[in-house]
Design a protein around this motif. Structure first.
Motif, PDB file in Angstrom:
ATOM      1  N   GLU A 146       4.059  16.007  -1.172  1.00  0.00           N
ATOM      2  CA  GLU A 146       3.094  15.343  -2.044  1.00  0.00           C
ATOM      3  C   GLU A 146       3.096  16.114  -3.356  1.00  0.00           C
ATOM      4  N   LYS A 164      -5.585   4.603  -6.170  1.00  0.00           N
ATOM      5  CA  LYS A 164      -6.437   5.770  -6.454  1.00  0.00           C
ATOM      6  C   LYS A 164      -6.818   5.737  -7.939  1.00  0.00           C
ATOM      7  N   ASP A 199       5.593  12.174  -3.335  1.00  0.00           N
ATOM      8  CA  ASP A 199       4.473  11.236  -3.247  1.00  0.00           C
ATOM      9  C   ASP A 199       3.433  11.637  -4.298  1.00  0.00           C
ATOM     10  N   THR A 238       0.668   5.279  -5.310  1.00  0.00           N
ATOM     11  CA  THR A 238      -0.214   4.175  -4.920  1.00  0.00           C
ATOM     12  C   THR A 238      -0.921   3.612  -6.152  1.00  0.00           C
ATOM     13  N   SER A 260       0.863  -1.195   0.000  1.00  0.00           N
ATOM     14  CA  SER A 260       0.000   0.000   0.000  1.00  0.00           C
ATOM     15  C   SER A 260       0.890   1.232   0.000  1.00  0.00           C
ATOM     16  N   GLY A 261       0.271   2.349  -0.342  1.00  0.00           N
ATOM     17  CA  GLY A 261       1.003   3.611  -0.309  1.00  0.00           C
ATOM     18  C   GLY A 261       1.416   3.956   1.110  1.00  0.00           C
ATOM     19  N   PHE A 262       0.568   3.600   2.051  1.00  0.00           N
ATOM     20  CA  PHE A 262       0.872   3.890   3.452  1.00  0.00           C
ATOM     21  C   PHE A 262       2.188   3.211   3.849  1.00  0.00           C
ATOM     22  N   ASN A 317       5.353   4.653   2.086  1.00  0.00           N
ATOM     23  CA  ASN A 317       5.849   5.880   2.714  1.00  0.00           C
ATOM     24  C   ASN A 317       6.559   5.580   4.033  1.00  0.00           C
ATOM     25  N   SER A 340      -3.627  15.754  -0.722  1.00  0.00           N
ATOM     26  CA  SER A 340      -4.836  14.934  -0.675  1.00  0.00           C
ATOM     27  C   SER A 340      -6.040  15.637  -0.080  1.00  0.00           C
ATOM     28  N   HIS A 376       1.021  14.076   4.147  1.00  0.00           N
ATOM     29  CA  HIS A 376       0.105  12.986   4.523  1.00  0.00           C
ATOM     30  C   HIS A 376       0.577  12.255   5.794  1.00  0.00           C
ATOM     31  N   ALA A 425       0.661  10.187  -5.095  1.00  0.00           N
ATOM     32  CA  ALA A 425      -0.595   9.458  -4.888  1.00  0.00           C
ATOM     33  C   ALA A 425      -1.744  10.044  -5.709  1.00  0.00           C
ATOM     34  N   HIS A 426      -1.894  11.369  -5.650  1.00  0.00           N
ATOM     35  CA  HIS A 426      -3.057  11.981  -6.309  1.00  0.00           C
ATOM     36  C   HIS A 426      -2.705  12.676  -7.626  1.00  0.00           C
TER      37      HIS A 426
HETATM   38  C1  LIG Z   1      -0.760  11.481  -0.305  1.00  0.00           C
HETATM   39  C2  LIG Z   1      -1.049  10.070   0.057  1.00  0.00           C
HETATM   40  N1  LIG Z   1      -0.022   9.225   0.210  1.00  0.00           N
HETATM   41  C3  LIG Z   1      -0.226   7.946   0.536  1.00  0.00           C
HETATM   42  C4  LIG Z   1      -1.490   7.451   0.714  1.00  0.00           C
HETATM   43  C5  LIG Z   1      -1.684   6.010   1.098  1.00  0.00           C
HETATM   44  O1  LIG Z   1      -1.910   5.247  -0.035  1.00  0.00           O
HETATM   45  P1  LIG Z   1      -2.695   3.867   0.097  1.00  0.00           P
HETATM   46  O2  LIG Z   1      -4.129   4.201   0.088  1.00  0.00           O
HETATM   47  O3  LIG Z   1      -2.244   3.077  -1.085  1.00  0.00           O
HETATM   48  O4  LIG Z   1      -2.261   3.243   1.378  1.00  0.00           O
HETATM   49  C6  LIG Z   1      -2.589   8.282   0.553  1.00  0.00           C
HETATM   50  C7  LIG Z   1      -3.949   7.740   0.748  1.00  0.00           C
HETATM   51  O5  LIG Z   1      -4.825   8.329   1.310  1.00  0.00           O
HETATM   52  C8  LIG Z   1      -2.366   9.634   0.214  1.00  0.00           C
HETATM   53  O6  LIG Z   1      -3.390  10.473   0.063  1.00  0.00           O
END
Ligand SMILES: Cc1ncc(COP(=O)(O)O)c(C=O)c1O
Length: 400
Positions: free
Chosen positions: A191, A254, A220, A251, A121-123, A126, A195, A147, A222-223
């Motif tokens: 980022e 999304k 990052d 990620t 996962s992105g979480f 990171n 987000s 984030h 992600a978005h």
């Molecule tokens: C900027 C950012 N980084 C990382 C993540 C985490 O990604 P993931 O949903 O794949 O865990 C999010 C998700 O909300 C995010 O908004």
């Protein structure tokens, strides 16, 4: 000496330890409930809900609604049938399968990077990057609104860490100038599209600073991924700075309508180090083939979505102009409507929901105190009619 019955002693001990156990549990549960009650009183209590009966979901991050696309679903099915329902193991054992390699190659080609790895996962991606790469003689400079997955990783990270005001390149430059001689390595973390705010840094100005004050840029995306760039490669592609980003995180969850993440780098040692050091990668069952197959198909589609990207941007502009909050500076699909008060934010969310429109109600600590907001994320399947309806509802709420 009085006689005693062993059964009585055991029974007494059992009762006694039961009593201690019960009062310990009570104390512990009381502590949790006290905290939860404070959250309830302040309208900051979070709970999981099944939202039914809405017609429009304007809170998901699936900017092209690819999670319903037949090719993406077929990609998931094919990979599942070929490689199984799960990866069966962590990546270093046998969990890294040909589908993972295929996806990684596609991402590297798309984002024009040479080295990379996938995460669950992105979480956790990171967490891995920021917990393990900066060392004790290093400094991490991060945007104030970064984030949670990054902010939280910086607590156990051995490096020193400072935040600069949101998007403030002047403050960042001053911090770089002040600190550039005091640390072995400086990392700058941001980022691309934020987000909760939908705005983004001037990446050109950011990478220009690297010439004066060398640092490792961690971005990052992600978005930004899918939404920006000629090929949907992200904000770095849009701003023509792909090469200057040292570590890209993104990620699959999304715009790519799947789950999982990637970390990309120009230098193989970064990836090799994480592969050897990051428990988040080493000790977790690897992402399942179905998710990998879905993400692969999404990327292939997204690369061709030039027109849909244009549409998303024009919808964003149209909506922001209709809101008349401030001049339109950022054309991302994430649009915050800051209300301030958490209870009012929830009420407005519920009101929109009663008209069939689901939006996000985001409250502290996800956003700073007094900045509770509706978070609206647009997708390419809607049109101006829905935005007009939303604007009308928001307008009548303002008048009440
Ligand atoms: C900027 C950012 N980084 C990382 C993540 C985490 O990604 P993931 O949903 O794949 O865990 C999010 C998700 O909300 C995010 O908004």
């Amino acid at each position: 000496m009085g006689s005693f019955d062993l059964k009585d002693v055991l029974y007494h001990n059992f009762n006694f330890s039961n009593h201690i156990q019960n009062s310990l549990t009570k104390k512990f549960i009381n502590r949790l409930n006290q905290d939860l009650n404070v959250r309830r009183e302040n309208h900051l209590y979070r709970e999981i809900k099944l939202y039914n009966g809405y017609q429009h979901n304007l809170v998901s991050n699936d900017y092209f609604q690819l999670r319903f696309h037949p090719k993406v679903i077929a990609g998931a099915k094919t990979a599942c049938e070929k490689y199984g329902s799960g990866s069966g193991a962590s990546p270093l054992l046998s969990g890294f399968l040909p589908c993972h390699q295929e996806l990684l190659d596609e991402i590297l080609n798309w984002k024009q990077k040479s080295f990379g790895m996938l995460f669950n996962s992105g979480f956790v991606a990171n967490q891995a990057v920021l917990k393990h790469l900066p060392g004790k003689n290093d400094l991490v400079l991060a945007d104030r609104l970064i984030h949670h997955s990054i902010a939280q990783a910086l607590l156990p990270c051995p490096a020193k860490f400072k935040r600069y005001s949101h998007l403030d390149m002047i403050e960042l430059e001053a911090l770089l100038q002040k600190n550039c001689k005091n640390y072995d390595t400086i990392f700058v973390v941001t980022e691309s599209v934020f987000s909760m705010d939908g705005d983004y840094p001037d990446l050109k100005a950011l990478v220009a600073m690297k010439k004066k004050y060398p640092f490792i840029l961690v971005l990052d995306e992600a978005h930004g991924t899918g939404v920006f760039g000629e090929n949907g490669g992200g904000l770095a592609e849009e701003m023509n700075v792909l090469d200057e980003v040292d570590i890209t995180i993104g990620t699959l969850g999304k715009a790519l309508a799947s789950m999982g993440a990637y970390v990309l780098a120009n230098n193989p040692s970064i990836i090799n180090y994480l592969t050897n050091q990051a428990g988040e990668y080493i000790y977790s069952t690897f992402l399942p083939p179905s998710q990998v197959g879905a993400a692969l198909e999404s990327i292939k589609l997204i690369r061709t979505f030039g027109e849909r990207r244009k549409k998303l941007r024009s919808l964003s502009k149209y909506f922001q102009e209709g809101l008349k909050q401030k001049p339109v500076e950022f054309e991302s699909p994430i649009i915050p409507i800051v209300i301030g008060d958490p209870q009012e934010t929830l009420e407005l969310r519920n009101q929109l929901l009663s008209h069939g429109i689901l939006v996000g109600a985001v409250r502290p600590p996800t956003v700073p105190a007094d900045s509770s907001r509706l978070r609206i994320s647009l997708h390419s399947k809607i049109d101006e009619t829905l935005i007009d309806e939303l604007l009308k509802l928001l307008d009548s709420w303002k008048k009440n």
